[in-house]
Design a protein around this motif. Structure first.
Motif, PDB file in Angstrom:
ATOM      1  N   VAL A 162     -44.925  84.871  35.692  1.00  0.00           N
ATOM      2  CA  VAL A 162     -44.678  86.250  35.274  1.00  0.00           C
ATOM      3  C   VAL A 162     -43.341  86.736  35.832  1.00  0.00           C
ATOM      4  N   VAL A 163     -43.063  86.404  37.083  1.00  0.00           N
ATOM      5  CA  VAL A 163     -41.805  86.825  37.706  1.00  0.00           C
ATOM      6  C   VAL A 163     -40.614  86.131  37.053  1.00  0.00           C
ATOM      7  N   ASP A 164     -40.717  84.831  36.844  1.00  0.00           N
ATOM      8  CA  ASP A 164     -39.598  84.083  36.251  1.00  0.00           C
ATOM      9  C   ASP A 164     -39.329  84.507  34.813  1.00  0.00           C
ATOM     10  N   GLU A 165     -40.386  84.772  34.056  1.00  0.00           N
ATOM     11  CA  GLU A 165     -40.227  85.140  32.645  1.00  0.00           C
ATOM     12  C   GLU A 165     -40.060  86.637  32.454  1.00  0.00           C
ATOM     13  N   GLN A 166     -40.332  87.412  33.513  1.00  0.00           N
ATOM     14  CA  GLN A 166     -40.157  88.861  33.507  1.00  0.00           C
ATOM     15  C   GLN A 166     -41.056  89.595  32.518  1.00  0.00           C
ATOM     16  N   SER A 167     -42.161  88.953  32.117  1.00  0.00           N
ATOM     17  CA  SER A 167     -43.150  89.639  31.293  1.00  0.00           C
ATOM     18  C   SER A 167     -44.426  88.813  31.244  1.00  0.00           C
ATOM     19  N   PHE A 168     -45.544  89.493  31.040  1.00  0.00           N
ATOM     20  CA  PHE A 168     -46.833  88.813  30.944  1.00  0.00           C
ATOM     21  C   PHE A 168     -46.909  87.996  29.655  1.00  0.00           C
ATOM     22  N   ASP A 169     -46.351  88.521  28.558  1.00  0.00           N
ATOM     23  CA  ASP A 169     -46.423  87.815  27.274  1.00  0.00           C
ATOM     24  C   ASP A 169     -45.637  86.513  27.313  1.00  0.00           C
ATOM     25  N   ARG A 170     -44.412  86.557  27.864  1.00  0.00           N
ATOM     26  CA  ARG A 170     -43.607  85.322  27.918  1.00  0.00           C
ATOM     27  C   ARG A 170     -44.215  84.317  28.886  1.00  0.00           C
ATOM     28  N   ALA A 171     -44.802  84.804  29.978  1.00  0.00           N
ATOM     29  CA  ALA A 171     -45.486  83.907  30.913  1.00  0.00           C
ATOM     30  C   ALA A 171     -46.649  83.213  30.218  1.00  0.00           C
ATOM     31  N   ALA A 172     -47.368  83.956  29.385  1.00  0.00           N
ATOM     32  CA  ALA A 172     -48.487  83.369  28.650  1.00  0.00           C
ATOM     33  C   ALA A 172     -48.011  82.257  27.731  1.00  0.00           C
ATOM     34  N   ALA A 173     -46.874  82.457  27.079  1.00  0.00           N
ATOM     35  CA  ALA A 173     -46.346  81.436  26.182  1.00  0.00           C
ATOM     36  C   ALA A 173     -45.962  80.174  26.954  1.00  0.00           C
ATOM     37  N   VAL A 174     -45.355  80.349  28.133  1.00  0.00           N
ATOM     38  CA  VAL A 174     -44.952  79.200  28.953  1.00  0.00           C
ATOM     39  C   VAL A 174     -46.171  78.445  29.469  1.00  0.00           C
TER      40      VAL A 174
END
Length: 296
Positions: A15-27
């Motif tokens: 979440v920190v690296d992607e700066q969003s919950f949605d992008r973290a979910a995709a990763v």
């Protein structure tokens, strides 16, 4: 922290690296709801808020501690897989590094280019974060990077610090700018009122130079140009005077306004205390490049 659920810790890092919950979910190949539930479960387990749900997200002090642990855990895992021969050419180890823009534009990239030729470490992928040298240590403290080029000599908790050298800056301007703004009175009187070019609002180098030269602050127009190369171009174009690294000084285009008053900024390499071959290899290359490029 040995009893922390590692999937939750890694989710917080994503979440920190992607700066969003949605992008973290995709990763992570899960749903945003699963990401949110994992982070909430981790917060409940620790009894404290770890991350502020802003845009972009921001870590709390407790969150910074957990993210540092998560990044160290990831680094150790990647190094172990590399030593066991489980990391192929398509799987380089990733090192997040904070570096000031002027170093990035001059000597730092050649240092990184030398990394594959140093030692026998696996291939390294660099995740560079550009920040003012007075503020790169903050990214270390927050756990966002593992190493930094910084002006702070005292190591961040959990880090080591090594002196790199001094980056020298010169107060310069174009000949046309000098003729227009700086010829009718002594420099200490004319310079504070003349237009100036600054890298950004965190850039204090120009003000420190003025206080040392004139004991006065700047009163003229300020232009902000947040790019190291474009900064020099702006000064050469006559937009204002500015503090340009000696490594970027164009003697044929720029006039040194105060040859006897250079401004030196000491730089240090800070990195986590982590037994990481990849990090050690990068550190060796950076220190070697700085010894040649910077004033010692």
């Amino acid at each position: 922290m040995s009893d922390l659920p590692l999937d939750q810790v890694r989710t917080l890092l994503a979440v920190v690296d992607e700066q969003s919950f949605d992008r973290a979910a995709a990763v992570l190949h899960v749903t945003p709801s699963a990401v949110s539930q994992r982070v909430k479960a981790l917060e409940q387990r620790l009894g404290r808020v770890l991350i502020l749900r802003t845009k972009p997200v921001r870590l709390t002090g407790s969150g910074q501690v957990v993210v540092r642990f998560a990044r160290q855990l990831t680094r150790l895992e990647e190094d172990t897989r590399a030593e066991l021969g489980l990391v192929g050419a398509a799987e380089p180890v990733t090192l997040p590094i904070a570096v000031n823009a002027d170093s990035l534009a001059t000597w730092f990239l050649p240092a990184l280019a030398a990394v594959p030729a140093v030692g026998s470490a696996p291939a390294v992928a660099f995740d560079l974060h550009s920040e003012d040298q007075d503020h790169t240590a903050t990214l270390l403290r927050e756990g966002l990077v593992m190493a930094a080029v910084t002006s702070a000599p005292n190591p961040v908790q959990g880090c080591t610090s090594a002196r790199l050298g001094r980056m020298r800056y010169r107060a310069v301007a174009s000949p046309a700018f000098v003729a227009r703004w700086l010829t009718d009175r002594p420099l200490p009187e004319a310079l504070p009122a003349a237009p100036a070019v600054l890298f950004g609002r965190k850039d204090e180098l120009q003000d420190r130079f003025l206080r040392g030269l004139t004991r006065r602050g700047a009163t003229g127009v300020r232009h902000f140009v947040p790019s190291s190369e474009s900064f020099v171009d702006a000064v050469a174009a006559g937009l204002g005077w500015g503090m340009v690294p000696e490594l970027q000084h164009r003697a044929d285009e720029l006039v040194d306004l105060a040859p006897d008053h250079p401004a030196d900024v000491p730089l240090y390499w800070q990195q986590w205390k982590l037994d990481s071959p990849a990090l050690a290899t990068v550190a060796a290359a950076v220190v070697a490049a700085a010894a040649t490029a910077l004033r010692q």
